[in-house]
Design an enzyme around this catalytic site. Structure first.
Site, PDB file in Angstrom:
ATOM      1  N   CYS A   3       0.872  -1.189   0.000  1.00 19.36           N
ATOM      2  CA  CYS A   3       0.000   0.000   0.000  1.00 19.36           C
ATOM      3  C   CYS A   3       0.901   1.228   0.000  1.00 19.36           C
ATOM      4  O   CYS A   3       1.935   1.235  -0.661  1.00 19.36           O
ATOM      5  CB  CYS A   3      -0.956  -0.017   1.196  1.00 19.36           C
ATOM      6  SG  CYS A   3      -0.121  -0.010   2.801  1.00 19.36           S
ATOM      7  N   GLY A   4       0.549   2.261   0.740  1.00 23.39           N
ATOM      8  CA  GLY A   4       1.385   3.448   0.810  1.00 23.39           C
ATOM      9  C   GLY A   4       2.484   3.342   1.841  1.00 23.39           C
ATOM     10  O   GLY A   4       3.630   3.714   1.589  1.00 23.39           O
TER      11      GLY A   4
END
Length: 304
Positions: free
Chosen positions: A253-254
């Site tokens: 993800c981030g």
């Protein structure tokens, strides 16, 4: 100072990695039940919490700030000290939630499991579901390092939690690169479709836009409905649409937080070989020779 009151572990046995608000409400006051609020960022400022909840501080003590990447998994000593400061014992049952619904709680769940602790579950729907059910809240921020406070009525003292790390649950960029070239593995990206495509600016400065070539986008919000995780059958269908018949999953993800929502969904869907890329796009997206491409999921990509 007296010791912690004990309860038979089987009395608080979890039905799985996810529990509903009714399950927790029925057991909230029992000895051996610990509730942790794992909210991050702006979600920390709700001003209310599940009664007795303590802060599992992913933005603070429960990340390694010596590493220049956000939300990096802390080492064994730091993690053990943090859990003991919260009064957590090896025999306790831990329920984690966040104030957004299911956003960062899954990160705490995955971290605990990566440290060898299996008596942990995510509260389905988090604080919004708890309040929607008309259950009581306390008008305060969750406590921080207040040993014993997670167990109402008990003397304050540190817990005896001991980390027993499991290799492979959190992985680095080299493992991800290998998975991208492995026909038996799928690398799933939990970020929004716009960030994955590179059409939206990354929220962290200095990162390139786009995604890893060969990865597949499965935004974490798409495996939820009305703030709750989808049923197991629908989860399996969502993962199959992205990963095809591949049973080895690496999720990203981030910053390694919402990737854990995919890890939770994958476990509920029956996957047993799942890893979280701890550095996620916060590492891969930095200027480097790691390849980055833009654009949406390839047309017709079934993950095969």
């Amino acid at each position: 100072m007296t010791g912690h009151a004990r309860t038979a572990p089987e009395a608080n046995a979890l039905p799985g990695p996810l529990v509903g608000v009714a399950w927790l409400a029925e057991r909230l006051a029992r000895p051996g039940i610990v509730v942790l609020d794992a909210s991050v960022g702006a979600h920390r400022a709700a001003g209310r919490c599940v009664p007795g909840a303590l802060r599992f501080d992913i933005d603070g003590a429960m990340s390694d700030h010596a590493v220049p990447l956000p939300h990096t998994m802390p080492g064994v000593g730091q993690f053990t000290a943090g859990m003991r400061a919260l009064g957590v014992d090896d025999g306790d049952t831990v329920v984690v939630y966040d104030t957004a619904g299911i956003y960062s709680a899954a990160r705490a769940w995955w971290m605990l499991r990566a440290m060898g602790f299996d008596r942990v579950a995510v509260l389905d729907g988090g604080l919004p579901a708890w309040e929607a059910a008309g259950l009581p809240v306390e008008d305060r921020e969750p406590g921080t390092a207040s040993p014993g406070a997670a167990k109402p009525g008990l003397a304050e003292q540190a817990g005896d939690f001991t980390a027993r790390p499991r290799p492979g649950m959190l992985v680095g960029a080299d493992v991800v690169a290998e998975a991208l070239g492995d026909a038996r593995s799928a690398v799933l990206d939990a970020r929004s479709r716009e960030r994955y495509a590179g059409s939206a600016q990354e929220p962290r400065p200095g990162l390139r836009g786009g995604h890893m070539p060969g990865s597949v986008n499965l935004p974490f919000g798409e495996i939820q409905r009305d703030g709750l995780m989808l049923p197991a059958g629908e989860l399996r269908a969502a993962f199959t649409a992205s990963a095809g018949n591949r049973e080895r999953l690496v999720v990203s993800c981030g910053s390694g937080v919402t990737a854990c929502v995919l890890a939770l969904g994958a476990e509920l869907a029956g996957y047993r070989d799942v890893s979280v890329y701890d550095g996620s796009w916060g590492e891969w997206g930095l200027p480097s020779d790691r390849p980055v491409v833009t654009g949406p999921n390839p047309a017709g990509d079934d993950g095969a």
